[in-house]
Design an enzyme around this catalytic site. Structure first.
Site, PDB file in Angstrom:
ATOM      1  N   CYS A   1      46.909  43.302  41.488  1.00 33.77           N
ATOM      2  CA  CYS A   1      45.569  43.755  41.888  1.00 33.77           C
ATOM      3  C   CYS A   1      44.446  42.812  41.489  1.00 33.77           C
ATOM      4  O   CYS A   1      43.562  42.508  42.299  1.00 33.77           O
ATOM      5  CB  CYS A   1      45.299  45.147  41.339  1.00 33.77           C
ATOM      6  SG  CYS A   1      45.109  45.251  39.534  1.00 33.77           S
TER       7      CYS A   1
ATOM      8  N   HIS B   1      43.191  48.617  36.830  1.00 35.21           N
ATOM      9  CA  HIS B   1      43.253  48.252  38.244  1.00 35.21           C
ATOM     10  C   HIS B   1      41.874  47.766  38.683  1.00 35.21           C
ATOM     11  O   HIS B   1      40.853  48.157  38.107  1.00 35.21           O
ATOM     12  CB  HIS B   1      43.677  49.472  39.072  1.00 35.21           C
ATOM     13  CG  HIS B   1      43.767  49.219  40.544  1.00 35.21           C
ATOM     14  ND1 HIS B   1      44.617  48.283  41.086  1.00 35.21           N
ATOM     15  CD2 HIS B   1      43.103  49.781  41.604  1.00 35.21           C
ATOM     16  CE1 HIS B   1      44.484  48.288  42.401  1.00 35.21           C
ATOM     17  NE2 HIS B   1      43.573  49.174  42.746  1.00 35.21           N
TER      18      HIS B   1
ATOM     19  N   ASP C   1      41.066  47.869  49.191  1.00 36.52           N
ATOM     20  CA  ASP C   1      42.060  47.686  48.135  1.00 36.52           C
ATOM     21  C   ASP C   1      43.320  47.086  48.741  1.00 36.52           C
ATOM     22  O   ASP C   1      44.122  47.793  49.354  1.00 36.52           O
ATOM     23  CB  ASP C   1      42.373  49.020  47.470  1.00 36.52           C
ATOM     24  CG  ASP C   1      43.164  48.867  46.179  1.00 36.52           C
ATOM     25  OD1 ASP C   1      43.759  47.799  45.978  1.00 36.52           O
ATOM     26  OD2 ASP C   1      43.187  49.822  45.369  1.00 36.52           O
TER      27      ASP C   1
END
Length: 279
Positions: free
Chosen positions: A70, A108, A124
């Site tokens: 991420c 994250h 995302d």
């Protein structure tokens, strides 16, 4: 990110430069990213340092045609979007794990993106199996996506009884929900990429991190499904949810799958790090 670097990144995605920073253009870039740039944690098991700096990420994702997790994927995608004229904020989140417990701070990284139309979207491309398209940030009802039904909701107390926090200007934290299950709790205070360094270090070194205990390389397929190589197990999930799993044979088959399915050329097969080691 300068214009030449942005153009090279767009070529990596197989995308043309958008004429304007619209929601439609973001939607296309988001899906192309999920199809082209794998979500993978191979660097952890290959002994490669995770460096959260734009040049290092460009060298890895664009130059070496690798993927990442991420912090790398959303961090670099955010820089690309900013270079294309979008207003981008990096947001921190904590992922819901076993028994619904929240993970570490800076667990994250996700993106709040403002388009030329003025609406904010939650982008995302670094959560693995997640929404194929950006989610409307301010919408509190169900949002239908090829990957499921999503909801962005104001966060209540977590299962441990800790109340939802507040982000910038007193705004409440948000829970991102997929098919009724909470995925992560999102802060609304903008962050800088360097703020996530400790989280990236923890996930790449701690025996408690699932990234140090397993190998994963995964991407969305052209038909809307997903293909994932976990160690030597190749799992293909069709758009309708049907799964096929098979065990790969020798090292050549594993390396060939990395190369042919994910576009990643490796000199040797990565193996899971000993979770008791921290070096």
């Amino acid at each position: 990110m300068n214009s030449a670097q942005a153009d090279a990144y767009l070529r990596r995605l197989g995308a043309a430069r958008p004429e304007r920073p619209t929601a439609g253009a973001l939607r296309e870039l988001h899906l192309r990213h999920l199809r082209t740039v794998p979500f993978e944690n191979l660097s952890i098991h290959l002994g490669e340092e995770i460096v959260l700096e734009e040049k290092a990420l460009l060298d890895k994702v664009v130059g070496a045609r690798r993927g990442g997790f991420c912090y790398e994927l959303n961090g670099l995608f955010g820089a690309l979007l900013a270079a294309l004229g979008y207003e981008v904020q990096l947001l921190a989140a904590r992922v819901y794990g076993d028994e619904g417990r929240l993970g570490i701070p800076y667990d994250h990284l996700a993106l709040r993106v403002r388009t030329v139309e003025g609406g904010d979207l939650l982008a995302d491309v670094g959560f693995g199996a997640h929404s194929h398209h950006p989610l409307a940030f301010a919408e509190r009802g169900d949002q239908t996506d090829p990957a499921g039904t999503f909801r962005v909701a104001e966060a209540g107390p977590d299962p441990a009884g800790v109340p939802g926090g507040t982000g910038s200007a007193g705004a409440a934290d948000l829970d991102v929900v997929r098919d009724g299950g909470r995925q992560y709790r999102l802060e609304t205070r903008p962050r800088a990429l360097g703020d996530f360094t400790a989280g990236a270090w923890w996930h790449s070194t701690s025996p408690r991190s699932h990234f140090t205990r397993s190998l994963v390389c995964s991407r969305v397929t052209e038909d809307g499904g997903r293909i994932t190589l976990g160690g030597r197990t190749l799992t293909t999930t069709a758009a309708g949810g049907r799964k096929e799993t098979r065990e790969l044979g020798g090292d050549e088959e594993v390396l060939g799958t990395y190369r042919e399915v994910f576009g990643i050329g490796l000199s040797g097969v990565p193996t899971v790090r000993n979770p008791s080691r921290r070096d």
